[in-house]
Design an enzyme around this catalytic site. Structure first.
Site, PDB file in Angstrom:
ATOM      1  N   HIS A  98       0.769  -1.182   0.138  1.00 40.27           N
ATOM      2  CA  HIS A  98       0.287   0.184  -0.096  1.00 40.27           C
ATOM      3  C   HIS A  98       0.901   1.207   0.001  1.00 40.27           C
ATOM      4  O   HIS A  98       1.955   1.370   0.828  1.00 40.27           O
ATOM      5  CB  HIS A  98      -0.876  -0.089   1.305  1.00 40.27           C
ATOM      6  CG  HIS A  98      -2.049  -0.915   0.913  1.00 40.27           C
ATOM      7  ND1 HIS A  98      -3.349  -0.314   0.735  1.00 40.27           N
ATOM      8  CD2 HIS A  98      -1.957  -2.138   1.014  1.00 40.27           C
ATOM      9  CE1 HIS A  98      -4.037  -1.503   0.594  1.00 40.27           C
ATOM     10  NE2 HIS A  98      -3.419  -2.681   0.570  1.00 40.27           N
ATOM     11  N   TYR A 228      -9.038   6.393   7.644  1.00 41.89           N
ATOM     12  CA  TYR A 228      -9.592   7.113   8.972  1.00 41.89           C
ATOM     13  C   TYR A 228     -10.632   8.139   8.725  1.00 41.89           C
ATOM     14  O   TYR A 228     -10.174   9.182   8.260  1.00 41.89           O
ATOM     15  CB  TYR A 228      -8.107   7.603   9.548  1.00 41.89           C
ATOM     16  CG  TYR A 228      -6.842   6.761   9.393  1.00 41.89           C
ATOM     17  CD1 TYR A 228      -5.818   6.740   8.560  1.00 41.89           C
ATOM     18  CD2 TYR A 228      -6.792   5.866  10.584  1.00 41.89           C
ATOM     19  CE1 TYR A 228      -4.946   5.636   8.637  1.00 41.89           C
ATOM     20  CE2 TYR A 228      -5.664   4.966  10.637  1.00 41.89           C
ATOM     21  CZ  TYR A 228      -4.805   4.914   9.684  1.00 41.89           C
ATOM     22  OH  TYR A 228      -3.755   3.969   9.921  1.00 41.89           O
ATOM     23  N   PRO A 321      -3.426   0.774  18.549  1.00 42.56           N
ATOM     24  CA  PRO A 321      -3.421   0.260  17.307  1.00 42.56           C
ATOM     25  C   PRO A 321      -3.418   1.294  15.980  1.00 42.56           C
ATOM     26  O   PRO A 321      -3.129   1.008  14.933  1.00 42.56           O
ATOM     27  CB  PRO A 321      -4.795  -0.364  16.882  1.00 42.56           C
ATOM     28  CG  PRO A 321      -5.331  -0.887  18.260  1.00 42.56           C
ATOM     29  CD  PRO A 321      -4.866   0.506  19.056  1.00 42.56           C
ATOM     30  N   LYS A 325       1.863  -0.002  14.898  1.00 48.80           N
ATOM     31  CA  LYS A 325       3.118  -0.057  15.145  1.00 48.80           C
ATOM     32  C   LYS A 325       3.503  -1.153  16.033  1.00 48.80           C
ATOM     33  O   LYS A 325       4.736  -1.799  15.926  1.00 48.80           O
ATOM     34  CB  LYS A 325       3.531   1.384  15.926  1.00 48.80           C
ATOM     35  CG  LYS A 325       3.764   2.637  14.997  1.00 48.80           C
ATOM     36  CD  LYS A 325       4.572   2.519  13.794  1.00 48.80           C
ATOM     37  CE  LYS A 325       4.343   3.745  13.109  1.00 48.80           C
ATOM     38  NZ  LYS A 325       4.911   3.935  11.922  1.00 48.80           N
ATOM     39  N   TYR A 411       4.728   7.405   9.497  1.00 46.45           N
ATOM     40  CA  TYR A 411       3.684   6.061   9.329  1.00 46.45           C
ATOM     41  C   TYR A 411       4.226   4.904   8.568  1.00 46.45           C
ATOM     42  O   TYR A 411       4.047   3.803   9.011  1.00 46.45           O
ATOM     43  CB  TYR A 411       2.711   6.964   8.401  1.00 46.45           C
ATOM     44  CG  TYR A 411       1.304   6.132   8.231  1.00 46.45           C
ATOM     45  CD1 TYR A 411       0.759   5.785   6.826  1.00 46.45           C
ATOM     46  CD2 TYR A 411       0.619   5.773   9.392  1.00 46.45           C
ATOM     47  CE1 TYR A 411      -0.279   5.014   6.772  1.00 46.45           C
ATOM     48  CE2 TYR A 411      -0.414   4.980   9.069  1.00 46.45           C
ATOM     49  CZ  TYR A 411      -0.927   4.593   7.834  1.00 46.45           C
ATOM     50  OH  TYR A 411      -2.298   3.887   7.588  1.00 46.45           O
TER      51      TYR A 411
END
Ligand code: APR
Length: 415
Positions: A98, A228, A321, A325, A411
């Protein structure tokens, strides 16, 4: 063929017998690894590759660890680490990579191409149970020693030159093994961290005051990238697991009772919070196979060591979550620890072991800070002022290339 393997062959021993013989004969006692999750099995594979004897103790069955759905996102850095150690064949062929994620606010979608902003690094969507299955397969193929269905694991003499671990085997016999070091990879609720005397290490805990309804559904993903969504009624997330299964999250009050969320209500709320204005995007439903409430909390143990006991993964740190990580930190701890043990065994150097905790904690606290930042970014806060701050932060992330680049680096695990 390693010295150890030659010894096995010469003596005509099984690996297990050779471990004991080696221990007695060569005083190079094994490392005992407690727990066969990502942290434990990555450690065991790397020790095996460094010719360091180790024994893995796991309370569950093989089937349990190979099918337990948990995390599912590997940073580019973790995938490269697995590849470097020859442990990524299936990952690199079967996982989805991704390059972008999506933020939804006020019914509008905003794509953030974090790969473009991080020199082409990507995420690998690969369920944790697949990582565990691969690591276990490799370890066993190399003749690795793992004991499943153990119980009553106890740690002894952490501060001694020769600590030991005792346990009850699946057959019911009580066993004990002298070892050189103990790798506590048994998660937050395991025995390793709890075996440390009170006050001997510092424990930092943070309750975020947020609950998550975690949903696993046999629903094909309705998106090609993680979503998100910041909504007036709370956060909603659409994570990716496979082409047939999707993970969703809904922000709920702390301590919420899962019985308050019948499947129909779950889907209604997901549709509402993920909805887009002026778009024909729709959410595909499916059979919900797992539903549970998580209270968002974070936890860090300092130092990640007590005598000859080293804590790795969830045994040393719990992270929300947000940002995916947890598994990546567990794999990182394993590489730092195994490198340190290998240089102790093969070069009698304690430098790596002495630095283990500080090296890992730098990465752990960076990840904790980032995860907290993301929690505040997309969650509704009881205090309207703080919710507005999250809204403003998200607007800035969407509009500022610098802010997006800084997000992308963290990220994807680029630093
Ligand atoms: N004795 C033996 N094994 C134990 C014991 C015990 N007393 N207690 C726990 N275990 C085993 C569990 O059955 C599990 O297989 O330890 C293993 C711990 O694995 P994880 O919980 O997966 O922990 P870790 O390897 O640190 O990986 C952390 O897992 O939960 C995700 O989000 C988390 O992604 C993070 C990753």
């Amino acid at each position: 063929m390693s010295i150890f393997a030659q010894a096995v062959q010469r003596q005509g021993y099984t690996v297990r017998e050779a471990h004991l013989e080696w221990t007695i004969q060569s005083t190079a006692r094994p490392v005992v690894v407690i727990g066969a999750g990502p942290a434990g099995l990555m450690t065991a594979n790397l020790l095996q590759r460094a010719d360091v004897p180790c024994v893995v103790l796991e309370r569950g069955t093989r089937e349990y660890i190979e099918t337990r759905p948990r995390a599912g996102m590997l940073e580019d850095r973790s995938a490269r680490m697995l590849e470097r150690h020859g442990l990524a064949d299936r990952l690199l062929t079967e996982s989805d990579t991704h390059t972008a994620c999506e933020f939804r606010i006020d019914g509008k979608a905003h794509e953030l191409n974090y790969s473009e902003l991080s020199d082409g690094r990507t995420h690998f969507v690969y369920p944790q149970q697949e990582v565990v299955t691969d690591l276990l397969g490799q370890y066993l193929a190399g003749g690795g020693d793992i004991r499943f269905e153990v119980s009553d694991v106890e740690l002894h003499d952490h501060l001694d030159e020769i600590p030991s671990v005792s346990w009850t085997s699946s057959g019911g016999t009580r066993e004990q093994l002298d070892c050189s070091f103990i790798a506590g990879c048994d998660g937050f609720h395991g025995v390793s961290r709890k075996s440390i005397p009170a006050g001997a290490v510092k424990e930092f805990t943070h309750q975020h005051g947020i609950g998550w309804l975690s949903i696993l559904a046999e629903a094909p993903p309705s998106t090609e990238k993680v979503i998100y969504a910041l909504h007036a009624d709370g956060f909603a997330g659409h994570m990716l697991r496979s082409s047939t299964v999707s993970r969703f999250y809904l922000q709920v009050p702390v301590g919420e009772n899962v019985d308050n969320w019948p499947d129909e209500k779950v889907w209604t709320e997901l549709h509402k919070r993920l909805a887009l204005r002026d778009s024909d995007w729709t959410l595909t439903e499916g059979k919900i196979i797992e539903k549970r409430v998580l209270d968002m909390r974070s936890h860090v143990v300092e130092p990640m060591r007590y005598g000859r006991l080293y804590l790795l993964g969830d045994a040393a740190h719990i992270i929300t979550p947000m940002g995916g990580k947890g598994m990546n930190l567990a794999l990182n701890d394993a590489e730092v620890f195994a490198d340190a043990i290998a240089s102790y065994y093969n070069h009698k150097s304690t430098a790596g072991l002495d630095d283990y905790s500080a090296v890992c904690l730098r990465r752990v606290w960076r990840a904790q800070e980032f995860s907290q930042w993301m929690v505040d970014l997309v969650h509704r806060n009881e205090q309207p002022f703080l919710s507005r701050l999250g809204h403003a932060r998200l607007q800035h992330l969407i509009q500022s290339r610098e802010a997006a680049a800084s997000f992308a680096q963290m990220y994807v695990g680029a630093n």
